[in-house]
Design a protein around this motif. Sequence first.
Motif, short mmCIF file in Angstrom:
data_model
loop_
_atom_site.label_atom_id
_atom_site.label_comp_id
_atom_site.label_asym_id
_atom_site.label_seq_id
_atom_site.Cartn_x
_atom_site.Cartn_y
_atom_site.Cartn_z
N GLY A 4 41.55 -42.64 25.94
CA GLY A 4 40.85 -41.37 26.07
C GLY A 4 39.38 -41.44 25.69
O GLY A 4 38.61 -40.53 26.03
N ASN A 5 38.97 -42.49 25.01
CA ASN A 5 37.56 -42.60 24.60
C ASN A 5 36.66 -42.71 25.83
O ASN A 5 37.00 -43.35 26.81
N HIS A 25 36.81 -43.08 31.31
CA HIS A 25 37.48 -43.09 30.01
C HIS A 25 38.55 -44.18 29.99
O HIS A 25 38.96 -44.68 31.04
N THR A 44 42.33 -45.74 29.40
CA THR A 44 43.72 -45.30 29.60
C THR A 44 44.66 -46.36 29.02
O THR A 44 44.21 -47.44 28.61
#
Lengths: 739, 230
Positions: free
Chosen positions: A206-207, A348, A350
């Motif tokens: 998610g980053n 992002h 995953t």
Amino acid sequence: MSKTVPYAEGIDANVVRDHGLSESEYETVLSIMGRAPNLLELGIFSVMWSEHCSYKSSKKWLKTLPTQAPWVVHGPGENAGVIDIGDDLVAVFKMESHNHPSYIEPYQGAATGVGGILRDVFTMGARPVANLNALRFGAPEDPNTRHLVSGVVSGIGGYGNCVGVPCVGGEVNFHPGYNGNILVNAMTVGVAKRDRIFLSAAAGVGNPVVYVGSRTGRDGIHGATMASTEFNEGSEEKRPTVQVGDPFTEKLLIEACLELMATDAIVSIQDMGAAGLTSSSFEMASKGGLGVVLDLERVPMREDGMNPYELMLSESQERMLMVLKPGREDLARSIFEKWELEFAIIGHLTDTGRMELRWHGETVGDLPIDPLAQASPEYDRPWQPTVPARPASMAGVDSITWQEALLKLLSSPDGASRRWIWEQYDYLVGGNTMQRPGGDAAVVRLEDAPSKALAMTADCTPRYVEADPVMGGRQAVAEVWRNLTAVGAVPLAITDNMNFGNPEKPRIMGQFVGACQGIRDACLALDFPVVSGNVSLYNETNNQAIPPTPAIGGVGIVSCDKVVDLAFKAEGQPVLLLGAPEGAEGHWLDCSLYLREIVGREAGPPPVVDLAHERRVGDLVRALISEGVVTACHDLSDGGLLMGLADMALAGNMGVRIHLEGTPSAFALFGEDQGRYVLTVANEAEATAVIERAVATGVSVRKLGITGGTELMVNGEEGPTVAALREAHEGWLPAYMGA
Amino acid sequence: MKTAILLFPGTNREQDIIKAVTVAGGKRPSVVWHRDTALPEGTDLVVVAGGYSYGDYLRPGAMAARSPVLNAVRTFAADGGCVLGVCNGFQILTEAGILPGALVRNRGLQFICRDVNLVVGTEKSPFTGGYRKGQKIRLPVAHQDGNYTADAETLKRLEDEDRIAFRYADANGVVSDETCLNGSLRSIAGVLSENRRVLGLMPHPENSIEAGFGGTDGLPLFKSLLETLS
């Protein structure tokens, strides 16, 4: 290729071949994908599996090199090697080639070579403190050489001077073997706090994945693939694959990245080098064991109408990719906006282990990361050991006086001063340059530990490697170690830049394997591990390979108050020779500069590097320097004893009188026996003490003579004055370049 | 002495100046960003450091001369403030019209990094008081556009008003067009403003402040400033 092989729409066997993939490699692509790849995916396989990115021919042998030592923090596998230098600091360094682009477009090729290696170092959190370079050009008579020298030197200067990193050292050779393939190897040394090193492994599903730096243009598409094939008559057409550098943006990128790195915002960071966005994103995701989604329309673009294929394969310069901690986006954005650089969240992380490429919401590429990044081909290419050269005929060796020979060597293309080159580089910016170009090793003081300095050098003697790759590889490492020792430094580690011809030829692969073995031997014997490196293969034009050139860059550490240089300091100081062979000052003329330049014979085996001897002599010299006994020190290399003494006389602007044991033969004066150093000490009492120490340590030692006067005298025979030496030494390159 | 160093994108010798001021015994200078419109309160000396402001695109110094902070420097200089411009800083000051003349591409067209011999032209300034007129000193240069040029009238005024701070010379201290390394008219390496409170020079005194690191011939310049401005 058989008719049953599936292709996606618009792709056929020719397109696959144009992407540099072999039939068997395409089969592997199919099995990894489980379907035929589209053009974007094929392009990505192409660059990821290029020799340049995958090291598929060299990996097997590089793994044999020693990479460990207690002071090694990160060895090969990161953007650059990292070694502990005490005071909670680390040195971060690497050397990298930019050969193919520099031949096609010398200014931009060399400039972007400097830019790329700088990014490899500051991406790890280190401020670059010095640049070096190792350059090989064709014969001076070749009509291209002057243009290439001029372009490469101004490219290196134009880039490095602007970013404000001092260029403090390097080496240059001229040889017809490089006529069609010059070598431009650039090295950067940086310094970071030990606990502030940044790595590339992504983390945190998610980053945000963030793009910073310059915009992406259409330059350099498939540069990595170009660097993995031979040149031929059509290479001019490859000019569009050479990137254009912008050192001003690089300077801003350094400052912005280091400013952001001082915060806690960054999870991981990777520069976009060869194969651009493709290799950086794969590298980060693969090392982190994660997947990534990229929305390619968010990539800052330099021109309209760019497509995903171009965006993924562009090698536009001065770009970085980073993963940020969630919530730190605004902080990061404000820093990059302050420095007027692009900042875009383009995707992002995953947990899928796949790379999903989207274009305005639609999936345009979907590849599994691990097989692609890690399961790239690895070849055990057939190789044929090089037959070591037989001893050369020594006929005609004494056909010229030593005075004439010395002046001729000093003004030969490989013996002449490189001042014309390094005066075009800013070697002073930063105010920490203690030893400038022209000595054995450059010395740069540490800003954060000002009583200490880093010593650094880059060396290789290709004619030795060509004659005997094992001994030549060994010699390259030993010479680096010796040059660091000669300024008083403790040698710590090396970076290797392996430049060779086409590895698909067993003869060339044999040179590579031999050189690796020689490097390995020397690294083990001298406690001098390899912490980073780069391989450049396919340096061939029209089937003509370059001389094998494993350029070695080395870094050592020294106390500022212990540093010595090679200049004679005062009249009347005893001159000592350490490490000479039994019964003579020197004797090895095979494969020497003298034999080539004076007799016109490029033949014979290289001098033997006895690693135990090397270590014994070097450790003693370093100890003597650190005890403050030595007033000047120089190791002997090309041109042997007399060239070494001439260097010391020129640096000190002072003559010297020496007496040899026997007659002043070419063997004694110009032989290139290894592991020798010339020292001066303050007075006779010191000389006696050094001689006693050497004898006790089992190191051969002999008092050669005494400094003073305005000329170089051997056994009472008058030689050239220092002024005449200078004219010969300094004259050649400016005259050549001005002609 | 309160020193402010201007920081443009591309400035790269600001750390060298900070080191020189502190080695000379001064307080650590503050750094002023190019978009700032005012100098720190109580500034005694502004230093425009070397580098490649705005990449030296267009012309060296041309864009920096039109940046917000330069308006503040112009006012500061007009009010009698002391300004030192080194290398790119000298180029910026001429582009800004704070110093006369211009710096064009070196005669040999190449970048030159080397120690050069200079002769001190005047000791009458806050910068050169630590030297003697006619003294031979040695400082490094590192530039590609250091060829000083000005019209005949300006050159005559500079000479008549004793405003040529440094000239390039040979090893014996002889000044001549032939030995001038970059083609500068009258071998000019540094000039003073009319009120003698602004100095621009191409050589780098900040890289000659410590034995073992390029000598100490640049140190008197910083010491002289400290004595005058403290």
